[in-house]
Motif scaffolding. Structure first.
Motif, short mmCIF file in Angstrom:
data_model
loop_
_atom_site.label_atom_id
_atom_site.label_comp_id
_atom_site.label_asym_id
_atom_site.label_seq_id
_atom_site.Cartn_x
_atom_site.Cartn_y
_atom_site.Cartn_z
N ASP A 1 10.22 60.77 -55.31
CA ASP A 1 11.18 61.68 -54.69
C ASP A 1 11.63 61.26 -53.30
OD1 ASP A 1 10.80 63.15 -56.97
OD2 ASP A 1 9.56 64.70 -56.03
N HIS B 1 15.57 60.67 -52.46
CA HIS B 1 16.19 61.57 -51.50
C HIS B 1 16.94 60.78 -50.42
CE1 HIS B 1 16.38 65.25 -48.90
NE2 HIS B 1 16.42 64.32 -47.96
N GLU B 2 16.31 59.76 -49.87
CA GLU B 2 16.97 58.99 -48.81
C GLU B 2 18.15 58.20 -49.35
OE1 GLU B 2 16.31 59.88 -45.99
OE2 GLU B 2 14.41 60.87 -46.41
N SER C 1 19.37 68.62 -47.68
CA SER C 1 18.75 68.43 -48.98
C SER C 1 19.53 68.94 -50.18
CB SER C 1 17.37 69.11 -49.01
OG SER C 1 17.49 70.50 -48.80
N ALA D 1 21.27 66.25 -52.08
CA ALA D 1 20.21 65.37 -52.59
C ALA D 1 19.59 65.95 -53.86
CB ALA D 1 19.14 65.15 -51.51
N GLU D 2 19.48 67.27 -53.96
CA GLU D 2 18.92 67.86 -55.17
C GLU D 2 19.81 67.56 -56.38
OE1 GLU D 2 16.65 71.59 -52.95
OE2 GLU D 2 18.34 72.00 -54.30
N GLN E 1 19.30 63.76 -57.16
CA GLN E 1 18.00 63.43 -57.75
C GLN E 1 17.89 63.92 -59.18
OE1 GLN E 1 15.84 65.18 -54.30
NE2 GLN E 1 14.53 63.37 -54.48
#
Length: 297
Positions: free
Chosen positions: A139, A143-144, A168, A171-172, A175
């Motif tokens: 994760d 994320h980065e 974030s 990013a969710e 991902q």
């Protein structure tokens, strides 16, 4: 709700050039040693593995046992990102993935447009451990890398939507879509459960970003395609400095207008359910339609 998607949304990048004129990505080897010189970081990094898509760097405190999987994982992330999100991510074809042991909680990105990370696209993460048994090993880098994708896609630097979705929320989306695309079902299920339960206090208390906004966009918008279109529309229409760096940030009305253009549908009803729809946003939305009339839906 179902959103029509432009079938040309994907653009595969298969011929990147090297950053320096003296070499190409096909012939240049990443440095064996790399000294950090950003933020509070000062570690001497060692190249562990690399291929044409990724280079894995470890500091001296990382336990090397069980880390060989990292190259395949990070390489798959970056190959998928380049093939999916369009435009160029810079002249160096690789993502430089840095992993620390027992230091630097969390992580941060670096971009090829900045000298701070030696003009490389970077995911810099700590503190480990970095074996496949640990969910954080999956994760943190993903994320980065989501921040790299949002900040240097389509040849333009910056993230006009960062002030809307923060650190974030995009990013969710990235991902979850990534883990589905890379056929990592356990991790996709884990993130979907965690993100669906999660709530935030912005733009109002009790907001469920993933459950009420990004997951419906992902489901009805052709998975990554809706965000591919969103980033492309930003690059085409949002103001820039010289075509290479965004100027300013989206307001909420502009954000919903651009996302509606990406989805091919008026998303005000979805936004109202997810975030509320104050009069200020309604006025911003109408102004956005006047300011960016070529975005249609």
């Amino acid at each position: 709700m179902s959103f029509p998607i432009d079938p040309g949304a994907y653009q595969v990048l298969d011929n990147p050039l090297g950053r320096d004129t003296s070499w190409s990505a096909a012939t240049c080897e990443p440095p064996v040693r790399w000294r950090e010189h950003w933020h509070e970081h000062d570690r001497l990094l060692t190249l562990s593995q690399h291929d044409e898509h990724a280079a894995i760097y470890l500091d001296e405190d990382v336990n090397r046992n069980g880390t060989r999987w990292l190259l395949g994982y990070v390489s798959d992330i970056w190959r998928y990102s380049k093939a999916t999100y369009g435009g160029t991510f810079g002249p160096d074809a690789r993502l430089y993935s840095i992993h620390h042991g027992h230091r630097y909680s969390g992580g941060h990105p670096g971009y090829h447009t900045d000298a701070s990370h030696d003009h490389r696209n970077v995911s810099d993460c700590g503190p480990g451990p970095w074996t496949e048994r640990h969910d954080g090993a999956f994760d943190l880098p993903s994320h980065e890398i989501a921040h790299v994708v949002e900040s240097v896609n389509n040849g333009v630097q910056g993230s006009p939507a960062f002030g809307i979705w923060g650190d974030s929320k995009w990013a969710e989306f990235f991902q979850y879509d990534l883990y589905v695309a890379l056929d990592l079902p356990r991790h996709a299920r884990r993130l979907r459960a965690d993100f669906t339960k999660g709530s935030d206090d912005f733009p109002r208390p009790g907001t469920h970003w993933f459950r009420d906004w990004f997951h419906p966009l992902w489901t009805d918008g052709g998975h990554a395609k809706v965000m591919v279109s969103f980033f492309r529309l930003l690059a085409q229409h949002f103001p820039t400095e010289g075509g290479t760096r965004y100027r300013g940030q989206l307001n909420w009305g502009e954000y919903v207008h651009f996302t509606s253009g990406a989805a091919g549908a008026d998303l005000r009803p979805l936004a109202r359910r997810a975030f509320g729809w104050p009069d200020e946003w309604a006025a911003q939305f109408e102004q956005a339609r006047a300011d960016f009339p070529l975005i249609d839906y």
